[in-house]
Design a protein around this motif. Structure first.
Motif, short mmCIF file in Angstrom:
data_model
loop_
_atom_site.label_atom_id
_atom_site.label_comp_id
_atom_site.label_asym_id
_atom_site.label_seq_id
_atom_site.Cartn_x
_atom_site.Cartn_y
_atom_site.Cartn_z
N GLN A 179 1.17 -1.45 0.39
CA GLN A 179 0.14 0.00 -0.11
C GLN A 179 1.01 1.12 0.17
OE1 GLN A 179 -2.96 0.09 3.26
NE2 GLN A 179 -3.43 -2.41 2.88
N TRP A 180 2.05 0.95 0.75
CA TRP A 180 3.16 2.37 0.67
C TRP A 180 3.58 2.37 -1.14
CZ3 TRP A 180 1.54 1.00 4.66
CH2 TRP A 180 1.55 1.30 6.05
N LYS A 181 3.51 2.73 -2.26
CA LYS A 181 3.18 2.14 -3.97
C LYS A 181 5.01 2.40 -3.61
CE LYS A 181 -1.04 1.50 -5.25
NZ LYS A 181 -1.55 0.50 -4.25
N ASP A 182 5.03 3.86 -3.02
CA ASP A 182 6.62 3.99 -3.33
C ASP A 182 7.88 3.33 -2.62
OD1 ASP A 182 5.81 5.44 -1.12
OD2 ASP A 182 7.54 6.81 -1.51
N ARG A 183 7.42 3.09 -2.07
CA ARG A 183 8.68 2.04 -1.07
C ARG A 183 8.54 0.43 -1.96
NH1 ARG A 183 8.49 4.66 3.73
NH2 ARG A 183 7.37 7.16 2.31
N GLY A 184 10.05 -0.73 -1.26
CA GLY A 184 9.94 -1.79 -1.79
C GLY A 184 9.92 -2.61 -0.83
N VAL A 185 9.64 -3.68 -2.01
CA VAL A 185 9.23 -5.46 -0.36
C VAL A 185 10.05 -5.97 -1.09
CG1 VAL A 185 7.83 -6.66 0.42
CG2 VAL A 185 6.98 -4.53 -0.56
N ILE A 186 10.85 -6.82 -0.04
CA ILE A 186 12.30 -7.32 -0.44
C ILE A 186 11.82 -8.91 0.60
CG2 ILE A 186 14.26 -8.24 -0.37
CD1 ILE A 186 15.54 -4.83 -0.52
N VAL A 187 11.65 -10.16 -0.65
CA VAL A 187 10.99 -11.51 -0.35
C VAL A 187 12.08 -11.91 0.70
CG1 VAL A 187 9.34 -12.90 -0.48
CG2 VAL A 187 9.00 -10.14 -1.15
N LEU A 188 12.54 -12.60 1.10
CA LEU A 188 13.62 -13.84 1.80
C LEU A 188 13.24 -14.90 0.56
CD1 LEU A 188 13.50 -14.25 5.58
CD2 LEU A 188 14.77 -13.14 4.49
N CYS A 189 13.66 -15.56 -0.03
CA CYS A 189 14.12 -16.53 -0.99
C CYS A 189 14.74 -17.67 -1.06
CB CYS A 189 14.29 -15.58 -2.39
SG CYS A 189 14.04 -17.07 -3.96
N ARG A 190 16.15 -17.25 -0.58
CA ARG A 190 17.12 -18.05 -0.91
C ARG A 190 17.93 -17.81 0.29
NH1 ARG A 190 19.13 -22.30 1.12
NH2 ARG A 190 20.45 -24.05 -0.74
N THR A 191 17.91 -18.25 1.84
CA THR A 191 19.29 -17.69 2.55
C THR A 191 20.36 -18.01 3.25
OG1 THR A 191 18.60 -18.60 4.25
CG2 THR A 191 17.21 -16.60 3.22
N GLY A 241 19.91 -22.38 6.29
CA GLY A 241 18.61 -21.86 4.85
C GLY A 241 17.77 -23.14 4.19
N SER A 242 18.72 -24.23 3.88
CA SER A 242 18.23 -25.71 3.25
C SER A 242 17.14 -26.48 3.58
CB SER A 242 19.09 -26.86 2.69
OG SER A 242 20.71 -25.70 2.35
N ASP A 243 17.40 -26.05 4.87
CA ASP A 243 16.23 -27.21 5.81
C ASP A 243 14.66 -26.91 5.01
OD1 ASP A 243 18.01 -27.81 7.40
OD2 ASP A 243 17.60 -26.23 9.03
N LEU A 244 14.08 -25.55 5.10
CA LEU A 244 13.05 -25.37 3.78
C LEU A 244 12.93 -25.67 2.54
CD1 LEU A 244 11.91 -25.56 7.15
CD2 LEU A 244 10.32 -24.10 6.40
N GLN A 245 14.12 -24.70 2.83
CA GLN A 245 14.16 -24.12 1.02
C GLN A 245 14.28 -24.74 0.30
OE1 GLN A 245 16.42 -20.60 2.00
NE2 GLN A 245 15.28 -20.67 3.65
N PHE A 246 15.12 -25.80 -0.02
CA PHE A 246 15.67 -26.56 -0.54
C PHE A 246 14.61 -27.66 -0.53
CE2 PHE A 246 18.84 -28.65 -2.87
CZ PHE A 246 19.33 -28.00 -3.70
N LEU A 247 13.38 -27.83 -0.07
CA LEU A 247 12.49 -29.39 0.27
C LEU A 247 12.47 -29.42 -1.58
CD1 LEU A 247 10.63 -28.48 3.35
CD2 LEU A 247 12.10 -30.63 2.46
N ASP A 248 12.22 -30.62 -2.05
CA ASP A 248 11.38 -30.19 -3.46
C ASP A 248 9.50 -30.09 -3.07
OD1 ASP A 248 11.71 -31.26 -6.30
OD2 ASP A 248 9.84 -32.48 -5.43
N VAL A 249 9.23 -28.76 -4.21
CA VAL A 249 8.37 -28.67 -4.58
C VAL A 249 7.69 -28.74 -6.41
CG1 VAL A 249 6.56 -26.70 -3.96
CG2 VAL A 249 7.86 -27.24 -2.97
N GLY A 250 6.94 -30.32 -6.47
CA GLY A 250 6.67 -30.10 -8.00
C GLY A 250 8.08 -30.09 -8.65
N GLY A 251 8.99 -30.66 -7.89
CA GLY A 251 10.42 -31.05 -8.81
C GLY A 251 11.26 -29.52 -9.30
N GLN A 252 10.86 -28.35 -8.45
CA GLN A 252 12.09 -27.83 -7.89
C GLN A 252 12.19 -27.66 -6.43
OE1 GLN A 252 9.88 -24.37 -9.72
NE2 GLN A 252 7.87 -24.38 -8.67
N PRO A 253 13.13 -27.51 -6.08
CA PRO A 253 13.38 -26.62 -4.20
C PRO A 253 12.42 -25.00 -4.55
CG PRO A 253 15.17 -25.43 -5.84
CD PRO A 253 14.37 -26.32 -6.92
N LEU A 254 11.63 -25.30 -3.13
CA LEU A 254 11.01 -24.10 -2.67
C LEU A 254 11.32 -22.88 -2.76
CD1 LEU A 254 8.62 -23.61 -0.85
CD2 LEU A 254 9.73 -24.06 1.56
#
Lengths: 274, 274
Positions: free
Chosen positions: B135-147, B152-165
């Motif tokens: 809602q703050w349209k001029d600001r940025g939202v930086i989403v955690l993806c791969r830490t 970081g691998s505990d969840l982020q590397f889980l296989d989800v439909g043939g690709q890691p999370l």
């Protein structure tokens, strides 16, 4: 006394699984408190005094304080809870999640600065982002598992090796992460069947259950799904429905909060017996 | 100017992809600042003055302030940045994640209270936990993806439909969540091959890349993996290696920080050309 034992004692002492969430939305505070410099602390203390014999835990939501720069009032509320009601668990709802060195700073914030008995944390960054909290051996670490919001399914319901991600997280915490017996899980009330699944996975582990009251979860279904063999095992949270209860004639906000808290505790208790 | 445009202008203006992380670990501050009541703010301002022409962004880590009850010094640092260096992006590293009403409070904290251009957020609770920031349209939202941490691998590397999370998250953000073009992703430098995968998925989306310097990531591999066709697209973060650089003879901490920041910027720039 450590968090898990304190919680167990509070379940018995107050015959209650109710957790009162302290989400002091400034816009909804009574007018005379909204404009007072310490209005949030006075509001929360009044709610605490009115409900402490009906609750097993209080759960301040730090975001409401952070938005306003009201950390000092949160410190004051936490000190008040620890001094006046040391038998009730104090849970800081912060949902922190960061790398080890940073997690250690957040643990200091929750446990040393605010003196919380437990803190909520996010599992996305894995075990080494959760482990630093466990160095405080008498405190609790409550890991997000299945959340009550609509978007909760976006990641938590993804299929991971034949089970949804939230069940994988429940297993991870129960079987690997809970090395000192300090862990609990957040599992929302909006999906009783999923709450039952988590209960089967984690045995007696306490569950923090948001989503009844303002969020619409059904109390009977929630309690039947989440209770342990001993008829406990849950901190069932209600925030807005209690904090901002509509007063009946002659009541003030704290009396209204007490009435709704008592109704909620009693409604929960009707379904605790297995 | 919105966050994405401001970042692009800073890349060009300072010929730099370097993000200077402000993690003021009190124990590592110079002795004369460690004991001063405003020592953290003075330390950070000195670092900022010494490196502002070499950086595209500054990224205060809020946990270091929260642990000490030093929010007022963080406010002071952010105000200083906005006034003196309005052309440099200010990223609040908070990794927030909560339901909508609470997320709105955290957005107020990051954007209104601290005046950040962007904030880091956690995707585990789904789109409706991220949307309030937009809602703050001029600001940025930086989403955690791969830490960049080991866990970081505990969840982020889980296989989800043939690709890691983490790749699923990258796709979600790029294809669904980025409704106003405000999003960026956190992708650690410890896995250059994975950084390259994310770059292929998200096109030109900016990536915040921690993990070089003290965390050991390799600069050449990181830049080659993460750069866009234009030789930019990244905020490559270094915190401790710059803040706590060992002074050479005759240098103070700020001069040492400047020297390491310049070396890091220049090392990054050697590999930007595609």
């Amino acid at each position: 006394m450590n968090f898990i034992d304190k919680l167990g004692a509070a379940w018995t002492r107050n015959d209650s699984l109710l957790c009162v969430g302290l989400d002091p939305d400034l816009a909804r505070l009574p007018a005379h408190l909204r404009d007072a410099p310490d209005g949030i602390a006075r509001f929360c203390k009044a709610i605490i005094d009115a409900t402490a014999d009906l609750a097993c835990a209080f759960k301040p939501q730090i975001a409401y304080f952070a938005a306003l720069g009201a950390e000092q009032q949160l410190e004051e509320i936490c000190a008040y809870l620890r001094e006046r009601y040391p038998e009730i668990a104090l849970i800081l709802d912060a949902k922190r999640g960061d790398i080890g060195a940073t997690a250690h700073q957040y643990a200091r914030e929750a446990f040393d600065r605010y003196g919380a008995d437990a803190v909520t944390v996010n599992p996305y960054m894995g075990f080494d982002s959760v482990e630093p909290y466990m160095q405080w051996k008498d405190r609790g670490v409550i890991v997000l598992c299945r959340t009550s919001n609509a978007g909760g399914s976006d990641l938590q319901f993804l299929d991971v090796g034949g089970q949804p991600l939230y069940q994988h997280v429940a297993r991870l915490v129960a079987e690997k992460w809970n090395v000192n017996g300090q862990c609990a899980l957040v599992v929302g009330a909006t999906f009783p069947e999923e709450l039952a699944q988590v209960r089967r996975i984690v045995g007696e582990m306490p569950l923090l259950v948001p989503g009844i009251g303002a969020q619409g979860g059904d109390i009977e279904a929630t309690v039947r799904a989440g209770r342990t063999a001993g008829g406990a095992g849950m901190m069932i949270n209600s925030s807005r429905a209690i904090l901002f209860a509509t007063p009946e004639e002659g009541e003030d906000f704290a009396a209204a909060a007490r009435r709704v808290a008592m109704e909620t505790r009693d409604a929960i208790n009707r379904y605790r017996a297995v």
